[in-house]
Design a protein around this motif. Structure first.
Motif, PDB file in Angstrom:
ATOM      1  N   THR A 187      81.286 -15.876  -4.259  1.00 39.20           N
ATOM      2  CA  THR A 187      82.195 -15.406  -3.215  1.00 39.20           C
ATOM      3  C   THR A 187      81.992 -16.187  -1.924  1.00 39.20           C
ATOM      4  O   THR A 187      82.953 -16.633  -1.277  1.00 39.20           O
ATOM      5  N   VAL A 205      84.848 -19.213 -10.739  1.00 39.58           N
ATOM      6  CA  VAL A 205      86.007 -19.084  -9.855  1.00 39.58           C
ATOM      7  C   VAL A 205      87.168 -19.823 -10.499  1.00 39.58           C
ATOM      8  O   VAL A 205      87.045 -20.996 -10.861  1.00 39.58           O
ATOM      9  N   ASP A 243      91.516 -20.227  -9.943  1.00 32.65           N
ATOM     10  CA  ASP A 243      92.685 -19.913  -9.110  1.00 32.65           C
ATOM     11  C   ASP A 243      92.289 -19.107  -7.871  1.00 32.65           C
ATOM     12  O   ASP A 243      92.932 -18.112  -7.512  1.00 32.65           O
ATOM     13  N   ASN A 244      91.206 -19.535  -7.211  1.00 34.49           N
ATOM     14  CA  ASN A 244      90.743 -18.905  -5.979  1.00 34.49           C
ATOM     15  C   ASN A 244      90.314 -17.451  -6.158  1.00 34.49           C
ATOM     16  O   ASN A 244      90.279 -16.684  -5.180  1.00 34.49           O
ATOM     17  N   GLN A 245      89.982 -17.064  -7.380  1.00 30.00           N
ATOM     18  CA  GLN A 245      89.507 -15.714  -7.638  1.00 30.00           C
ATOM     19  C   GLN A 245      88.144 -15.762  -8.316  1.00 30.00           C
ATOM     20  O   GLN A 245      87.949 -16.533  -9.264  1.00 30.00           O
ATOM     21  N   ARG A 282      93.870  -6.748  -0.002  1.00 33.76           N
ATOM     22  CA  ARG A 282      93.778  -6.334  -1.404  1.00 33.76           C
ATOM     23  C   ARG A 282      92.607  -5.390  -1.562  1.00 33.76           C
ATOM     24  O   ARG A 282      91.519  -5.651  -1.061  1.00 33.76           O
TER      25      ARG A 282
END
Length: 407
Positions: free
Chosen positions: A198, A225, A227-229, A398
């Motif tokens: 993170t 990680v 797609d930026n997740q 979110r």
């Protein structure tokens, strides 16, 4: 229980969206915010005024000498909110104070108490968190909460450390509840490798990110990680990679880890056992992770100084780690590897010059643009990630997967 702080709360989802844009794109104007968020001019005007009044953002001077009325850049007010992040490694306890701009205001690292009763470590964490808040001179009412990065397995939703192999007597410890009562702060608990990924993702300026983060501390783990997740897994316990076989001909180390596994290739305990067999360091008490960490430091210093035996151990460790990374890249199809954690700075000199070529040799599909690099943050990456998780939980638009409470 100590009186808790009055927590900052965002009024609505749209306000969270605007603040999130400014956290990621400092200097955006109100017009930029309208384009980025799709919100109306009046809504943007109301939200930015509210955020300024709450001390979360501020206006800055326009750059250059554009004709006409210039757009006024907006940035987060770094004093608007803070979070504390703590990384519990069996050998080192790292604490950071993070501001709203994502900068570490204060960092402290101490030896983790080797006592087998968790309350001693819990009391130390609470005292250290209070100490860094006071030392930094920040308003406690602006501290959103306390994030904890710990070895797994965890029950993230219950805030419980389940049964970490390297923390004896930590079975079913209700750490989130204990620390909430000790500090009066909301507490989030997450796995160390997830927190580290993170923080690394947050530090990236690239528009798209996909990488494997290999965490190296008293143990080894991996996070992903895409797609930026940051991927978490069904139970939020992703990343147990220590048993991946990296050398079928590996020696038997007479320890709890799997013979020939990735953990046996690179964790301090395994490296120290190998060094002791060559007479490079005395064999420490293998239940004392601070002593193991000190012996591993001595091994790495010998390798840096040119000792042939120490160099041979770390060179072989790099080759074995490359096999494990090749397995992960082949499985996950990502173009980048980041290595970090409390041990990484000591291994980097031996590993970085050779890892890219070694990993490339393990790939099924050639990747000419493969990147293998050290963490941009440093050995406190997991602690910073724990603090980032608190910021995201309270400020991002979110809903986070983590719960905050006293249970």
């Amino acid at each position: 229980m100590r009186r808790g702080s009055n927590q900052l709360r965002l009024a609505d989802f749209n306000q969270a969206v605007v603040l999130d844009v400014l956290r990621r794109s400092p200097g955006a104007s109100r017009a930029d915010l309208r384009r980025e968020s799709g919100l109306s001019p009046q809504t943007i005007s109301n939200i930015t005024r509210r955020l300024i009044d709450d001390g979360l953002i501020r206006e800055t001077e326009p750059a250059g000498s554009a004709r006409g009325r210039p757009s006024i850049p907006l940035v987060v007010d770094r004093d608007g909110a803070f979070s504390v992040g703590v990384h519990i490694d069996p050998a080192r306890l790292t604490t950071v104070l993070l501001d709203l701009d994502g900068q570490v205001r204060l960092r402290r690292q101490e030896r983790t108490p080797q006592a087998t009763n968790p309350p001693e470590v819990t009391a130390m964490i609470a005292a250290t968190a209070d100490s860094v808040i006071r030392e930094a001179g920040v308003d406690r009412d602006r501290v959103l909460g306390l994030g904890i990065a710990a070895p797994g397995p965890l029950d993230v939703h219950a805030g419980v450390i389940v049964d970490p192999p390297q923390l004896p007597n930590w079975r079913n410890v209700r750490l989130r509840s204990d620390l909430h009562h000790a500090t009066g702060l909301p507490v989030l608990l997450d796995k160390d490798v997830t927190a580290a990924a993170t923080a690394e993702l947050r530090s990236s300026k690239a528009p798209a990110n996909a990488f494997v983060f290999l965490y190296l501390g008293s143990g080894v783990g991996a996070s992903v990680v895409v797609d930026n997740q940051v991927l978490r897994g069904v139970t939020n316990n992703i990343g147990e990679v220590g048993d991946i076989i990296v050398d079928t001909d590996a020696e038997q180390l007479e320890w709890a880890g799997r013979r020939g596994g990735l953990a046996a290739a690179c964790v301090p305990e395994a490296l120290v056992i190998q060094a002791a067999r060559l007479g490079l360091v005395p064999l420490p008490d293998l239940s004392d992770y601070v002593a193991i960490d000190d012996a591993c430091t001595a091994l790495c210093e010998q390798a840096a100084g040119g000792n042939s035996g120490a160099t041979w151990i770390l060179d072989r460790a790099a080759r074995r780690v490359a096999v494990g990374l090749g397995v992960l890249i082949n499985l996950l199809d990502v173009p980048r590897v980041v290595l970090g954690g409390p041990l990484w700075n000591r291994l980097a000199q031996a590993f970085l010059p050779v890892l890219t070529e070694l990993v490339a040799g393990e790939l099924v599909v050639a990747r000419p643009a493969l990147v293998v690099e050290g963490s941009a943050i440093g050995e406190h990456v997991a602690a910073q990630g724990a603090a980032e998780l608190v910021m995201d939980h309270f400020l991002a638009p979110r809903a986070a997967a983590l719960l905050v409470g006293e249970s």
